[in-house]
Design a protein around this motif. Structure first.
Motif: not given
Lengths: 215, 215, 215, 215
Positions: C26-34
């Motif tokens: 779910d890396k994409a979502w964590y990056r979006r959150l950051a």
């Protein structure tokens, strides 16, 4: 297709919850839907915007609405050129195969696609004028609406353009021979709506006043 | 636009009920959505079929999913030819402007569009081969999937074609330079799902097995 | 800070597993959150109790809830005296900066803080009356709730006090001018819940009955 | 408390899903938790930020962590003045009553509270200097950290201040006599962590290097 990834865990969890409750409690209806196929009473063309849930506003169950969603709830003019036309295909299927009785175009406040069109037509979004811009070329459908906007402040004009996206789509719908025929035969009726997201408002296009009035 | 008609009474009634309950109880959230704009975490490409409610399956509130719905949840190949491409515009907006983290293609059982494609490719639906058939030309996107179907009975082959509609869409998504770039940069992930309507089942595409497995 | 120690091995092991699975998928979502920062839809004030997992009960993903946890989910009355007020700071940030739409106070069964308050107010826990007792002075916030308890057996009265911790917190929330203003402007709504840990129950405060009813 | 509102429908739906799956499948454990009370192995002090889920990172089950969450995961210095001190009460309860073996302070990247402190101490957020600003007065706890920041660019200095929020909290923890005693008796160990949200990173404070190293 090596790029596909597993579903995020929170969606898996929520799905399992749905299966154990909503589905389990209404299994008979889901099975009936699967066996009988769909018999929707209406088609709705609404925006992709994540804030617009037509099934919520109208308390719709599975099976009631055949729903097409695209940017700014637009219908392009009839153009049978042998190319892929996703929106035209949905209308042909809904009217010709499913024989829906109602065709509803649902616009909404704060539409990002309409805003992009507004800036493009105002000369403030040159990147949308590029021939490779899919959003720009899609919003070309709404360009005639910009030309007819009343004078006034920007917020008022954007709202008017949102409503124009509904009216232009209704007009373009009538350019499809099978839509026109069904309307004239009295087996299909068209409806134009605009949803104010923040206020929960709903306005319907009235041919009498050629404007929108609260439902 | 003289053809627009008043909203059917049952929809007006339901809307008024929604406004007095769901909206009234959650007014603060609707206002926040209107003021802040949308920040959806995922885009979902699903079918127009009235039996598919992705927001229900995933317990999603307003604002969570940017949803495009077309016939058979198809994504055409990248083709920046300056024409109206509704589906491509939705993807460009979701990935380029909204910067969603997930892009989910959701197929389903008993898909009428896929069935039409099956009959067309089998030579049993000449009307869909007509250049003026919007449904036929739209389903051309899925034609390569038909060629690769395993031998077997018709029901099995139709189901395989429904799942192929998901895989081909995922492959076509990767033909969009901005999708490919976002996936490779690790800021977008793709997901393929197939929903068994009657059984409430959900299967996800797995690149390891190149098949679908129950979620 | 010479007293810090290495993380226990079992936590290091679990973290590494999370990084290789949940995070990787779910890396994409964590990056979006950051990159985008947080846009939580709700603030939750719950107890520190290790048995209360609000994100689990509500299937919440990272980014959905801004969560403050303290002993017995208490909100002190408004008191802008220039001192450190951790709870008041979280409310100010959530309502003023994040502009959450919902503020949920979540109590629970078997709350140790509430039980301490019960014994203190019953005269059976003199150590909590000591001015140097942080727990005692914190539970003073709930003292008015003890005065209003119905007569009856101890188990019933403790449960009533747990629910009073929710209601008193809601009342104290309204003593903050910016909370009151947001509620009256219709951009913030308050909710009171109580979770029965052993039975998985959830009850919501209803202003109509001035009591709690099963969700 | 007439201002309380019903729970938003999507949360009710999700709760029912949780009850029918996660709870139903693990009912024995929930009942055991209710009957035995909590016996958490660690206390975690983390930020309210909606993107920080310590239970996810450490795969924690109900009952494992006693969790206090406040703005910027701060611990104020020991100050037994008879006033409400929410954070101090949580520490007293965790160490004195629950006798946790570990006390973990967990900071994170992109912390809004730390950023506010940075701007306040730089003279760029006068509204936070106001004596009635709860966020400002809470972030006073971190002020000593600002004075010690290394020279350099703003992004680096903000990150250093995020890590300082962990170290200062650990130092303030040792100002509590019962914490100091437990540490010296070898029945409590302190740990400082910092989570990089976008990269899924975790760094731990090392007394040897007086810096943070990847776990």
């Amino acid at each position: 297709m090596k790029y596909a990834r597993p579903l995020p865990a929170y969606l898996t969890t929520r799905y399992r919850g749905w299966k154990a409750t909503t589905y389990a409690e209404d299994k008979a209806w889901y099975r009936r839907l699967a066996e009988d196929g769909q018999h929707p009473r209406a088609m709705v063309i609404s925006c992709c915007d994540s804030r617009v849930h037509v099934t919520s506003i109208f308390g719709a169950d599975q099976g009631e609405f055949f729903i097409h969603r695209n940017i700014a709830n637009l219908v392009p003019p009839y153009s049978p050129d042998g190319k892929n036309h996703g929106t035209s295909a949905t209308i042909e299927y809904a009217v010709g195969t499913l024989k829906v009785a109602h065709l509803i175009v649902l616009g909404h406040s704060g539409c990002g696609g309409v805003e992009g069109c507004y800036h493009m037509c105002s000369g403030n979004a040159p990147e949308l004028e590029d021939s490779s811009s899919f959003v720009g070329r899609w919003m070309d459908i709404l360009r005639p609406g910009f030309e007819l906007l009343p004078k006034g402040d920007e917020a008022m004009r954007k709202r008017a353009l949102e409503k124009a996206s509904v009216v232009i789509s209704l007009e373009n719908l009538m350019s499809f021979p099978f839509v026109k025929q069904a309307v004239e035969d009295g087996v299909l009726s068209l409806h134009g709506l605009w949803n104010d997201i923040g206020e929960g408002g709903l306005e319907a296009y009235s041919p009498d006043t050629q404007g929108f009035v609260a439902v």
